[in-house]
Motif scaffolding. Structure first.
Motif, mmCIF file in Angstrom:
data_model
loop_
_atom_site.group_PDB
_atom_site.id
_atom_site.type_symbol
_atom_site.label_atom_id
_atom_site.label_comp_id
_atom_site.label_asym_id
_atom_site.label_seq_id
_atom_site.Cartn_x
_atom_site.Cartn_y
_atom_site.Cartn_z
ATOM 1 N N LYS A 104 0.838 -1.197 0.000
ATOM 2 C CA LYS A 104 0.000 0.000 0.000
ATOM 3 C C LYS A 104 0.870 1.243 0.000
ATOM 4 C CE LYS A 104 -4.346 -1.415 1.895
ATOM 5 N NZ LYS A 104 -4.901 -1.902 3.152
ATOM 6 N N TYR A 105 0.555 2.157 -0.899
ATOM 7 C CA TYR A 105 1.205 3.467 -0.797
ATOM 8 C C TYR A 105 0.229 4.553 -1.182
ATOM 9 C CZ TYR A 105 2.354 2.767 -5.812
ATOM 10 O OH TYR A 105 2.307 2.531 -7.154
ATOM 11 N N ALA A 106 0.621 5.784 -0.871
ATOM 12 C CA ALA A 106 -0.294 6.917 -1.030
ATOM 13 C C ALA A 106 -0.840 6.968 -2.464
ATOM 14 C CB ALA A 106 0.434 8.216 -0.696
ATOM 15 N N PRO A 107 -2.148 7.185 -2.609
ATOM 16 C CA PRO A 107 -2.771 7.160 -3.934
ATOM 17 C C PRO A 107 -2.662 8.481 -4.686
ATOM 18 C CG PRO A 107 -4.443 7.495 -2.269
ATOM 19 C CD PRO A 107 -3.140 7.416 -1.534
ATOM 20 N N ASN A 108 -1.732 9.321 -4.288
ATOM 21 C CA ASN A 108 -1.671 10.676 -4.854
ATOM 22 C C ASN A 108 -0.855 10.759 -6.132
ATOM 23 O OD1 ASN A 108 -1.893 10.555 -1.905
ATOM 24 N ND2 ASN A 108 -2.275 12.751 -2.095
ATOM 25 N N VAL A 109 -0.320 9.628 -6.565
ATOM 26 C CA VAL A 109 0.604 9.675 -7.699
ATOM 27 C C VAL A 109 -0.096 9.221 -8.970
ATOM 28 C CG1 VAL A 109 2.711 8.688 -8.632
ATOM 29 C CG2 VAL A 109 2.586 9.279 -6.230
ATOM 30 N N ARG A 110 0.004 10.049 -10.016
ATOM 31 C CA ARG A 110 -0.482 9.646 -11.343
ATOM 32 C C ARG A 110 0.739 9.230 -12.137
ATOM 33 N NH1 ARG A 110 -3.806 12.308 -7.876
ATOM 34 N NH2 ARG A 110 -5.685 13.128 -8.867
ATOM 35 N N VAL A 111 0.828 7.943 -12.454
ATOM 36 C CA VAL A 111 2.027 7.446 -13.119
ATOM 37 C C VAL A 111 1.875 7.524 -14.636
ATOM 38 C CG1 VAL A 111 3.549 5.467 -13.446
ATOM 39 C CG2 VAL A 111 2.530 5.892 -11.207
ATOM 40 N N ILE A 112 2.898 8.069 -15.283
ATOM 41 C CA ILE A 112 2.960 8.079 -16.740
ATOM 42 C C ILE A 112 4.176 7.256 -17.145
ATOM 43 C CG2 ILE A 112 3.303 9.527 -18.787
ATOM 44 C CD1 ILE A 112 1.908 11.802 -17.215
ATOM 45 N N ARG A 113 3.940 6.250 -17.968
ATOM 46 C CA ARG A 113 5.055 5.382 -18.363
ATOM 47 C C ARG A 113 5.766 5.974 -19.574
ATOM 48 N NH1 ARG A 113 4.498 -0.907 -19.988
ATOM 49 N NH2 ARG A 113 2.437 -0.154 -20.579
ATOM 50 N N THR A 114 7.067 6.119 -19.479
ATOM 51 C CA THR A 114 7.854 6.555 -20.637
ATOM 52 C C THR A 114 8.864 5.456 -20.941
ATOM 53 O OG1 THR A 114 9.412 7.698 -19.183
ATOM 54 C CG2 THR A 114 7.660 9.030 -20.135
ATOM 55 N N MET A 115 9.303 5.378 -22.169
ATOM 56 C CA MET A 115 10.232 4.297 -22.517
ATOM 57 C C MET A 115 11.534 4.420 -21.739
ATOM 58 S SD MET A 115 8.672 2.208 -24.242
ATOM 59 C CE MET A 115 9.872 1.058 -24.918
ATOM 60 N N CYS A 116 11.923 5.657 -21.434
ATOM 61 C CA CYS A 116 13.183 5.875 -20.725
ATOM 62 C C CYS A 116 13.008 7.153 -19.934
ATOM 63 C CB CYS A 116 14.307 6.040 -21.766
ATOM 64 S SG CYS A 116 15.927 6.455 -21.078
ATOM 65 N N SER A 117 13.682 7.280 -18.804
ATOM 66 C CA SER A 117 13.594 8.553 -18.081
ATOM 67 C C SER A 117 14.156 9.673 -18.956
ATOM 68 C CB SER A 117 14.346 8.481 -16.751
ATOM 69 O OG SER A 117 15.723 8.244 -16.968
ATOM 70 N N LEU A 134 7.692 13.603 -9.996
ATOM 71 C CA LEU A 134 8.678 12.584 -9.642
ATOM 72 C C LEU A 134 9.118 11.877 -10.931
ATOM 73 C CD1 LEU A 134 10.075 10.577 -7.623
ATOM 74 C CD2 LEU A 134 7.876 9.378 -7.491
ATOM 75 N N ILE A 135 10.418 11.753 -11.101
ATOM 76 C CA ILE A 135 10.921 10.985 -12.243
ATOM 77 C C ILE A 135 11.633 9.758 -11.695
ATOM 78 C CG2 ILE A 135 12.417 10.979 -14.284
ATOM 79 C CD1 ILE A 135 12.199 14.019 -14.375
ATOM 80 N N GLY A 136 11.288 8.590 -12.225
ATOM 81 C CA GLY A 136 11.951 7.356 -11.805
ATOM 82 C C GLY A 136 12.658 6.727 -12.989
ATOM 83 N N GLY A 137 13.931 6.390 -12.806
ATOM 84 C CA GLY A 137 14.691 5.772 -13.893
ATOM 85 C C GLY A 137 15.570 4.652 -13.372
ATOM 86 N N CYS A 138 16.274 4.002 -14.285
ATOM 87 C CA CYS A 138 17.156 2.890 -13.913
ATOM 88 C C CYS A 138 18.411 3.423 -13.218
ATOM 89 C CB CYS A 138 17.586 2.118 -15.151
ATOM 90 S SG CYS A 138 16.200 1.579 -16.163
ATOM 91 N N HIS A 139 18.999 2.589 -12.411
ATOM 92 C CA HIS A 139 20.234 2.991 -11.730
ATOM 93 C C HIS A 139 21.324 3.310 -12.758
ATOM 94 C CE1 HIS A 139 19.334 2.151 -7.481
ATOM 95 N NE2 HIS A 139 18.453 1.302 -7.973
ATOM 96 N N PRO A 140 22.259 4.197 -12.378
ATOM 97 C CA PRO A 140 23.373 4.514 -13.283
ATOM 98 C C PRO A 140 24.049 3.225 -13.754
ATOM 99 C CG PRO A 140 23.430 5.961 -11.373
ATOM 100 C CD PRO A 140 22.329 4.968 -11.126
ATOM 101 N N GLY A 141 24.307 3.175 -15.044
ATOM 102 C CA GLY A 141 24.935 1.980 -15.606
ATOM 103 C C GLY A 141 23.923 0.949 -16.088
ATOM 104 N N ASP A 142 22.664 1.070 -15.637
ATOM 105 C CA ASP A 142 21.662 0.059 -15.994
ATOM 106 C C ASP A 142 20.681 0.509 -17.065
ATOM 107 O OD1 ASP A 142 22.739 -1.573 -14.145
ATOM 108 O OD2 ASP A 142 21.171 -1.338 -12.623
ATOM 109 N N CYS A 143 20.893 1.672 -17.650
ATOM 110 C CA CYS A 143 19.908 2.178 -18.598
ATOM 111 C C CYS A 143 19.790 1.252 -19.795
ATOM 112 C CB CYS A 143 20.297 3.597 -19.061
ATOM 113 S SG CYS A 143 19.217 4.264 -20.338
#
Ligand code: SF4
Ligand code: SF4
Lengths: 330, 166
Positions: B45-58, B78-87
C-alpha cells in the motif's frame, strides 16, 4: 490633429508598450528602405514620431487600419487599453519584437511582482530620496484636481496574452531584413497562415556560417563567458565552450551576433515545434555536457551565471510557468 | 528576494484544508514502472496521490513535460529511472540527471521548492523503494501545501483599472 490624408494607401499604426525604444529604432534602421515603406502606406498613428493622439485612433472606424505593429510587452493598464483599442481598429495586429512576441527583457520582471518592484524602486534603491515612502498611485487629488496614472500589473504579459495577434516579427529588435520581408508580404497580400512567426522555422545553426565546424557530438566540461576567451573567428562558439543558444533558437537574423563573436542569446525565440523556449534550451545544454557524475554536473552548470535569466532571457512571460510563483495571503 | 505575502491579481488562496497533493510521476518502462507494478501485485500500500505516466526511458522526459505538469496543476513531479549503468538505452538516465540538475535550479528561482521535484533511481525489483519514495514525497508536498501556480489568464478590463493597481 486632423485625419491622415485620404490617399487610398493602406493605413498602418505603430505603437509601443513596455519596451526600450529599440524596436522603434529598428524601423528607422531600415535606412533608405524606409522610403519604400513610407511611400506605400499611410502612417496613421506613431506616438514616437508623429503627433496623433489616442482620440484620433478612437475616432477611426473599426477595422480601418490595415495593420498595427505593436512592440513591447504589456505591463500597465494603459498598454492593455491601447492594445485593445488598436486591435479593434485594425485588420491585422503584428507583435513586433521579442517583448511583444515573448515578453522580452521586461518580462524578466516576472521574477518579482508589483510590491517587490515598487519597494525596490521607490523605497530601497540607493539613489531614491522618498522620505514619505510615497508609492505610485492610480489616482491623486491635487487642489481638487484629479491626477491619474496607469495601473501596474503584477505580471508582465506578451501581446497575445492580451489581444489576439495575427503575426509575430521576432527579434530584439527585428532585423531590417525580416521587417522588410514582412512589410512586402503584407502589401502584396502574400502572408502565411495567421499566427505564424515571420521567420524561417528552423534552428539558427542551420544558417550560421560556423555551422560546418560544429561537431556531431559536443562534449563540454566547461562553460566560458565571452570575456574569458580569445574567440576563434571561424569555429562554432558552442564548440569553444561559449554558451551559444543557436541550437534552440529560430533562424532569420542572419546570425548577426555570432558573426560578431557573440553567442546567440535567443531573441528570436523557439521554432514552432517548441512550446517552452527555456525548457528546450535547457535540454539542449544537458545533452552537450560530457559528464555522468552528479557532483561534476553540478559544478559545470554552476559556470552558467543566472540560468533562469539566461535560458528565459526573452521568453519568461511566454513560458509554461509564465512567472515566479506568487505566494498569496491565506 | 524574500517571500512576499500579499493579495495579488489572482485573489486569495483557499485554505489547504483536506489538501491531497497531486504528484505526476514519469516512470521508465524498464525499471521503475516494473517496480511500481510489482508493488501492486505484491499488494503493497502506498499513497494514492501519484499519477504514473510510463515513458520508454527517463531520458524521454523532456523538461517541458515537467514544466507543463506544474503549469497544469501538479503539486509535485517525480521521475523514476534505472540505476546509473543500468539504462536500457545506455545513457538515457545520465541525460536525465543533467537535465534534472539544471531544471531544479531554474525551478527554485521560479519559487518551486526542491521537495516538489525529485529524481530517483529505482530498479525493477525495488518495489519497496517505490513505496517509500512515493510516501515520503507525498508527505513532504502535503506539508508544503498546494502549489497554486495559476496566473490570471485574462487581463483585468480597463474599467477596473483602479482595483488593479491599488
Ligand atoms: S524587443 Fe528588444 S529592442 Fe524591442 S523593445 Fe524589446 S528589448 Fe527593446
Ligand atoms: S551553436 Fe552557435 S556558433 Fe555554433 S553553429 Fe549554432 S549558432 Fe553557430
Amino acid at each position: 490633429m486632423a485625419d491622415a490624408p485620404q490617399t487610398g494607401k493602406p493605413k498602418v499604426a505603430f505603437y509601443w508598450c513596455a519596451s526600450c525604444g529599440g524596436c522603434e529604432e529598428a524601423v528607422v534602421d531600415l535606412a533608405e528602405a524606409i522610403l519604400e515603406v513610407v511611400g506605400a502606406v499611410d502612417i496613421a498613428f506613431w506616438p514616437v514620431a508623429l503627433d496623433f493622439k489616442r482620440r484620433d485612433v478612437e475616432a477611426m472606424e473599426d477595422g480601418s487600419l490595415a495593420a498595427s505593429f505593436i512592440n513591447g510587452a504589456v505591463r500597465t493598464t494603459e498598454q492593455a487599453e491601447m492594445a485593445q483599442l488598436l486591435r479593434q481598429k485594425s485588420k491585422l495586429v503584428i507583435a513586433f519584437g521579442a517583448c511583444a512576441h515573448l515578453g522580452g527583457i521586461p518580462g524578466l520582471a516576472n521574477l518579482w511582482d508589483r510590491e517587490s518592484i515598487f519597494r525596490r524602486v521607490y523605497l530601497e534603491s540607493p539613489s531614491t530620496d522618498n522620505p514619505d515612502g510615497v508609492l505610485p498611485q492610480v489616482r491623486y487629488e491635487d487642489d481638487g484636481r484629479p491626477l491619474t496614472l496607469p495601473g501596474f500589473f503584477d505580471t508582465v504579459r506578451t501581446l497575445d496574452q492580451v489581444v489576439p495577434v495575427d503575426y509575430y516579427l521576432p527579434g530584439c529588435p527585428p532585423t531590417p531584413n525580416i521587417i522588410l520581408q514582412a512589410v512586402r508580404a503584407l502589401l502584396r497580400g502574400e502572408l502565411p497562415a495567421r499566427g505564424s512567426v515571420l521567420a524561417p522555422d528552423q534552428a539558427l545553426c542551420e544558417e550560421c556560417p560556423r555551422k560546418d565546424s560544429k561537431p556531431e557530438r559536443l562534449g563540454l566540461v566547461e562553460f566560458k563567458r565571452p570575456h574569458q576567451v580569445l574567440v576563434d573567428e571561424g569555429t562554432c562558439l558552442l564548440a569553444q565552450g561559449l554558451l551559444c543558444l543557436g541550437p534552440a533558437t529560430r533562424a532569420g537574423c542572419g546570425a548577426l551576433c555570432v558573426k560578431g563573436n557573440m553567442p546567440c542569446s535567443g531573441c528570436f525565440g523557439p521554432t514552432s515545434r517548441v512550446r517552452d523556449y527555456g525548457g528546450k534550451a535547457l535540454s539542449a545544454l544537458a545533452s552537450i555536457v560530457a559528464s555522468n557524475a552528479g557532483e561534476e554536473i553540478v559544478r559545470i552548470f554552476q559556470q552558467i551565471p543566472d540560468p533562469t535569466g539566461t535560458l528565459y532571457r526573452y521568453s519568461l512571460p511566454a513560458s509554461l510557468l509564465r512567472r515566479r510563483r506568487e505566494v498569496r495571503a491565506a | 528576494m524574500p517571500e512576499a505575502t500579499h493579495t495579488t491579481e489572482g485573489g486569495a488562496r483557499a485554505a489547504p484544508e483536506g489538501f491531497e497533493p497531486r504528484i505526476v510521476a514519469f516512470f521508465c518502462n524498464w525499471c521503475t514502472y516494473i517496480a511500481a507494478d510489482l508493488a501492486g501485485t505484491s499488494r503493497m500500500k502506498y499513497a494514492p496521490n501519484v499519477r504514473v505516466i510510463r515513458t520508454m526511458c527517463s531520458g524521454r522526459v523532456d523538461p517541458q513535460f515537467v514544466l507543463e505538469a506544474f503549469a497544469r496543476g501538479a503539486d509535485g513531479v517525480l521521475i523514476g529511472g534505472c540505476h546509473p549503468g543500468d539504462c536500457h538505452y545506455q545513457e538515457g538516465n545520465y541525460k536525465t540527471l543533467r537535465r534534472y540538475t539544471l531544471l531544479r535550479q531554474v525551478l527554485a528561482t521560479l519559487g518551486i521548492e526542491p521537495q516538489r521535484f525529485r529524481l530517483e533511481w529505482i530498479s525493477a525489483s525495488e518495489a519497496e523503494r517505490v513505496r517509500a519514495v512515493v510516501n515520503e514525497m507525498v508527505e513532504q508536498v502535503r506539508a508544503l501545501g498546494p502549489l497554486r501556480l495559476e496566473v490570471p489568464q485574462e487581463v483585468p478590463v480597463p474599467r477596473q483599472r483602479e482595483e488593479v493597481a491599488a
